[in-house]
Design a protein around this motif. Structure first.
Motif, PDB file in Angstrom:
ATOM      1  N   LEU A 247       0.839  -1.193   0.000  1.00 13.69           N
ATOM      2  CA  LEU A 247       0.000   0.000   0.000  1.00 13.69           C
ATOM      3  C   LEU A 247       0.875   1.245   0.000  1.00 13.69           C
ATOM      4  O   LEU A 247       1.637   1.480   0.939  1.00 13.69           O
ATOM      5  N   LEU A 248       0.780   2.015  -1.060  1.00 12.13           N
ATOM      6  CA  LEU A 248       1.561   3.251  -1.155  1.00 12.13           C
ATOM      7  C   LEU A 248       0.720   4.415  -0.629  1.00 12.13           C
ATOM      8  O   LEU A 248       0.309   5.314  -1.359  1.00 12.13           O
ATOM      9  N   ILE A 249       0.469   4.375   0.669  1.00 12.26           N
ATOM     10  CA  ILE A 249      -0.356   5.393   1.304  1.00 12.26           C
ATOM     11  C   ILE A 249       0.125   5.600   2.729  1.00 12.26           C
ATOM     12  O   ILE A 249       0.579   4.661   3.398  1.00 12.26           O
ATOM     13  N   ASP A 250       0.070   6.814   3.187  1.00 15.07           N
ATOM     14  CA  ASP A 250       0.456   7.112   4.566  1.00 15.07           C
ATOM     15  C   ASP A 250      -0.582   6.510   5.527  1.00 15.07           C
ATOM     16  O   ASP A 250      -1.794   6.611   5.275  1.00 15.07           O
ATOM     17  N   PRO A 251      -0.155   5.876   6.599  1.00 20.05           N
ATOM     18  CA  PRO A 251      -1.113   5.281   7.544  1.00 20.05           C
ATOM     19  C   PRO A 251      -2.120   6.285   8.093  1.00 20.05           C
ATOM     20  O   PRO A 251      -3.272   5.929   8.358  1.00 20.05           O
ATOM     21  N   LEU A 252      -1.699   7.555   8.260  1.00 16.57           N
ATOM     22  CA  LEU A 252      -2.633   8.573   8.747  1.00 16.57           C
ATOM     23  C   LEU A 252      -3.748   8.813   7.734  1.00 16.57           C
ATOM     24  O   LEU A 252      -4.921   8.928   8.096  1.00 16.57           O
TER      25      LEU A 252
END
Length: 487
Positions: A247-252
């Motif tokens: 997943l290329l997404i910030d956890p926030l």
């Protein structure tokens, strides 16, 4: 017309005000002693620099009504964004409340929140019974007021500015047009005195050891009232690493998506209720769903999201610490903008009546908190009760900020109990069904039947609250004496 850049600068201004609040708190020891949150200080600064203080002074000194300083130092677009913000961001606060948490069983929810429900309902029905009595005995004989005025304390104090403004059309329809101005003025008095009284009571509570410093190890008898400790196991961390690998997404950002999904589900639930109402009882003119705010439904939405993610074994993606940060930012925005949006210039048309109703509401709420809360709330009565007192004198945000003032790290579980209470509270009073119907019921049936019915409900919740207190205390003592107490 508002544009996105106006919204951006409105929130940039808020962020700067919060920084200013932090700086001022560091410099003024009194604010540190009172445990004033930086958001309250920031909101007070915004209020002083707004149209109610700086604007009024400027106009008094000869600045034209359409001049810059007539509206305070902030542009009208900024004030418009702030006015709409409390009712928006409170939904995020409640949506994030149980994301990443272990959802307790319904029996445990009721056990935790039943004292809170009893105390909140007691406050609400007292705001009908006492003003009705004062209206019958004093206000009508002396000032010949409209009987509907007896409903304004609950509408304004429990409902807040949103409910007061929303009831304006109802007042006009019932030939009581001044009701809207009086309600808004009372709502302002409620919020201001709620914050002031809450701050004074918090200091009083600390000096008298009513506010408890909770150690890491709690006694078994109170263990059931503690918030869940958010310790993540190796299995959760391993599972999260596996799910996040591609997943290329910030956890926030991901977690804010879960919060948004909870709000969306809550909105769908509310719209379905309104649709059901439209095709059923709504045809009789009896409104229920239209009076229910979104944030209790957003709370339900958060529970649904958590349960679904748990069922799909994807709940490791929901990071509790991030959800708390999301809710924390939203809460600061709610507090600052709610205080900044208070309209100090709204007083109503009849000052003696206005002051009489204000005193009745203020005295009832404070006396009930000091004398009834310890007899209804079996554990951490001060931390739990002050939230209900704050809500009953302004808006939900007032209750939350007072809880935050006396229990900033949520060690007593007061915030969870306060949130659960809304499910059993908001649909009826505090802007709910009865709040919306009260002026019409007074016009149709008169004050004496309303006095009898509201006094009966007040007595019911008091009796239930006292009885429930004894039941829970016995259970707590039994668990404390048990060799293997349930934690």
């Amino acid at each position: 017309m508002l544009s996105l850049i106006n919204v951006l600068f409105a929130f940039i201004t808020l962020a700067i005000l919060i920084l200013a609040g932090r700086f001022i708190k560091q410099k003024i020891k009194l604010f540190q002693k009172l445990y004033l949150p930086e958001s309250i200080i920031a909101g007070a600064i915004a209020l002083l620099l707004g149209p109610g203080v700086v604007g009024s002074i400027a106009v008094a000194l000869g600045v034209p009504a359409d001049g810059y300083l007539a509206g305070g130092v902030f542009p009208e677009t900024t004030r418009t964004v702030w006015t709409q913000s409390p009712g928006v961001f409170i939904n995020i606060v409640f949506a994030a409340l149980f994301l990443g948490e272990t959802i307790p069983k319904p029996k445990e929810i009721w056990r935790k929140t039943s004292p809170q429900v009893a105390f909140g309902q007691t406050l609400a029905w007292g705001q009908y019974a006492l003003p009705i009595l004062v209206t019958l005995l004093i206000l009508i004989p002396l000032f010949d007021v409209d009987p509907i005025i007896a409903s304004l304390v609950e509408i304004s104090f429990e409902g807040g500015h949103g409910t007061a403004a929303g009831m304006a059309e109802t007042f006009n329809r019932l030939d009581f047009p001044e009701g809207g101005d009086l309600a808004l003025g009372l709502a302002t008095v409620g919020i201001v005195t709620g914050v002031i009284a809450g701050t004074v009571l918090a200091d009083w509570g600390r000096r008298n050891n009513y506010i408890q410093e909770i150690p890491t190890e709690v006694t078994s008898g109170d263990a059931q009232f503690q918030p869940t400790v958010h310790l993540e196991s190796d299995r959760v961390l391993s599972r999260r690493a596996q799910l996040m690998r591609n997943l290329l997404i910030d956890p926030l950002s991901l977690n804010f998506g879960f919060t948004a999904l909870a709000v969306l589900i809550g909105w769908i639930i509310l719209e379905l209720l309104r649709l059901l109402e439209f095709f059923t009882w709504g045809k009789t003119g009896f409104e229920l769903a239209g009076a229910i705010p979104l944030f209790p439904m957003a709370l339900i939405g958060g529970i649904i999201v958590q349960l679904i993610m748990k069922k799909l074994d994807l709940d490791s993606l929901i990071i509790r610490n991030l959800q708390e940060r999301i809710a924390g930012v939203a809460l600061d925005l709610v507090v600052v903008t709610a205080l900044a949006s208070i309209k100090l210039q709204v007083l109503g048309a009849n000052l003696p009546v206005f002051l009489s109703l204000s005193l009745v509401g203020i005295i009832w709420n404070i006396v009930a908190f000091v004398y009834l809360a310890p007899k209804i709330l079996p554990s951490y009565w001060f931390e739990r009760g002050i939230g209900d007192m704050g809500q009953s004198m302004g808006v939900t945000a007032t209750g939350i900020l007072l809880i935050k003032m006396v229990d900033p790290h949520n060690r007593t579980g007061a915030f969870e109990s306060f949130a659960y209470k809304q499910l059993f509270f908001e649909p009826i009073v505090g802007g709910g069904l009865f709040t919306a119907a009260a002026p019409t019921l007074i016009r149709q049936f008169g004050l004496i039947p309303m006095l009898i019915s509201t006094s009966g409900l007040l007595a019911f919740w008091l009796i239930f609250g006292f009885w429930n207190y004894k039941v829970i205390k016995r259970e707590m003592m039994a668990e404390a004496d048990s060799p293997n107490p349930v934690s």
